[in-house]
Design an enzyme around this catalytic site. Structure first.
Site: not given
Ligand code: PMP
Length: 398
Positions: A248, A213, A132
């Protein structure tokens, strides 16, 4: 000279930059697959019925808006923890697990990174190659030197498992390793359960610090199934951090609902770790906001709303799978000789399509289909109205 004379213009976020370009595109039928958001078949971000019910009840209750505790809503934290470890975790019963409400998964990672940086000033943080896009920046801003570990194998469009294991084996003890517990972003490629066992064994043997994560729980195989990796590590008595996100799974992106969970070595350690996390939170934003956390907590703690949520989540998961299957079929039907069936094996919202930067440029310029330069497409942004166009466009740029 003026105060801000020397301030440099920071590079803009590549994905948000892509969104701006998409918004400025006046072509009808343009498609944005660059996003990290689930859209329904009508191309809209859903408001889940379980969420709406919980929100309605909250508004009717007309509750006062006092400050939350620094660590957030107790029922929220308990619910978030149970989703990860199961309702009857022996570690939780032993007082070894603590959870704090966080500002999304990002906020959870940041609280954890700040805490770990203080605890392990000499340690490096390792993220998957690729990962990410915010992982590196976030851990660097927390003060870590960040390195990649081998992960994706472009040749097989799968996991470079040997490379990953070798990288883990070469890390110094107490290195922080960020692992995507399910639905890897950006590739959609996850280790198998058997591979995870080997990964966990190396993590334990090398004395690494896993930071799991989990931002897509429920989008892989199911809520419980997707937590298996967390439970595997927990079952092996590995001390670790877990950042989880409901952005999500509850379609509550803007409410910033996430949690940081820590499994400590014993109850006393857990108490001290919690006190330090509270200090990080207190000095950053004092305490979390009420709305999203209250809504999620209501759903997690009501059997009826929970069942409704799980059904809606399954609906999102099934729709993504359907889009994967149709994309593979339709690319083939459009005359492509290259086999895209790997898309079916990938899990979660994303697919590493294997398209190169030049092909992604052509998709955008010639067809109005927007994807990330790496070739990542958001399968959750496909729908019955745009999938034919996307499949034909992909076949045309191959
Ligand atoms: N970790 C990963 C692997 C993600 O893809 C994302 C967001 N798409 C996050 C953390 C962060 O999530 P949030 O939008 O809840 O901050």
């Amino acid at each position: 000279s003026t105060l801000f004379d020397s301030v440099e213009l920071a590079p803009r976020d590549p994905i948000l930059g892509l969104n701006e370009q998409y918004n400025a595109d006046t072509r009808p039928g343009k498609v944005n697959l660059g996003v990290g958001v689930y859209y329904d078949d009508n191309g809209r971000i859903p408001l889940l019925a379980a969420v709406r019910k919980a929100e309605t009840a909250r508004i009717e209750a007309a509750a006062a808006r006092g400050y939350l505790p620094i660590e957030g809503i107790p029922g929220y934290n308990k619910g978030a923890q149970a989703l990860l470890l199961g309702a009857d975790s022996p570690l939780a019963a032993a007082g070894r697990v603590l959870t704090v409400q966080a500002l999304g998964g990002t906020g959870a990672l940041k609280i954890g990174a700040d805490f770990l940086r203080q605890l392990l000033p000499g340690a490096k943080a390792y993220i998957s190659d690729p990962s990410w896009e915010n992982h590196r920046a976030l851990f660097e801003r927390a003060g870590f030197t960040v390195e990649n570990y081998a992960y994706y194998d472009a040749a097989t469009r799968g996991l470079n498992f040997d490379g990953m294991l070798a990288a883990l084996q070469a890390m110094p003890a107490q290195s922080v390793v960020v692992l995507h517990a399910c639905c890897h972003n950006p590739t959609g490629v996850d280790p198998t359960p058997e591979q995870w066992k080997q990964i966990a064994a190396v993590v334990k043997e090398r004395g690494l610090v896993p930071f799991l994560d989990i931002a897509y729980q429920g989008f892989g195989a199911g809520l419980q199934e997707d937590a298996e990796v967390v439970r595997l590590f927990a079952g092996m008595d590995i001390t670790m951090l877990v950042s989880s996100s409901f952005s999500k799974s509850f379609s509550l992106y803007g409410e910033r609902v996430g949690a940081l969970t820590v499994i400590a070595g014993n109850k006393d350690e857990a108490t001290r770790v919690l006190s330090q996390l509270k200090r990080v939170i207190r000095t950053n934003y004092s305490n979390p906001p009420t709305h999203g956390g209250t809504v999620v907590s209501s759903v997690l703690n009501s059997p009826e709303l929970f069942a409704l949520w799980e059904e809606e989540l399954a609906g999102m998961r099934d729709r993504i799978r359907l889009m994967r299957a149709q994309l593979v079929e339709k690319i083939k039907a459009a005359g492509a000789t290259q086999d895209f069936s790997f898309v079916l094996k990938q899990r979660g919202m994303f697919s590493y399509s294997g398209l190169n930067a030049a092909q992604v440029d052509r998709l955008r310029e010639e067809h109005g289909v927007y994807a990330v330069g790496s070739g990542r497409i958001c399968v959750a942004a496909l729908n019955s109205g745009n999938i034919d166009k996307v499949a034909k466009a992909i076949a045309a740029v191959l």
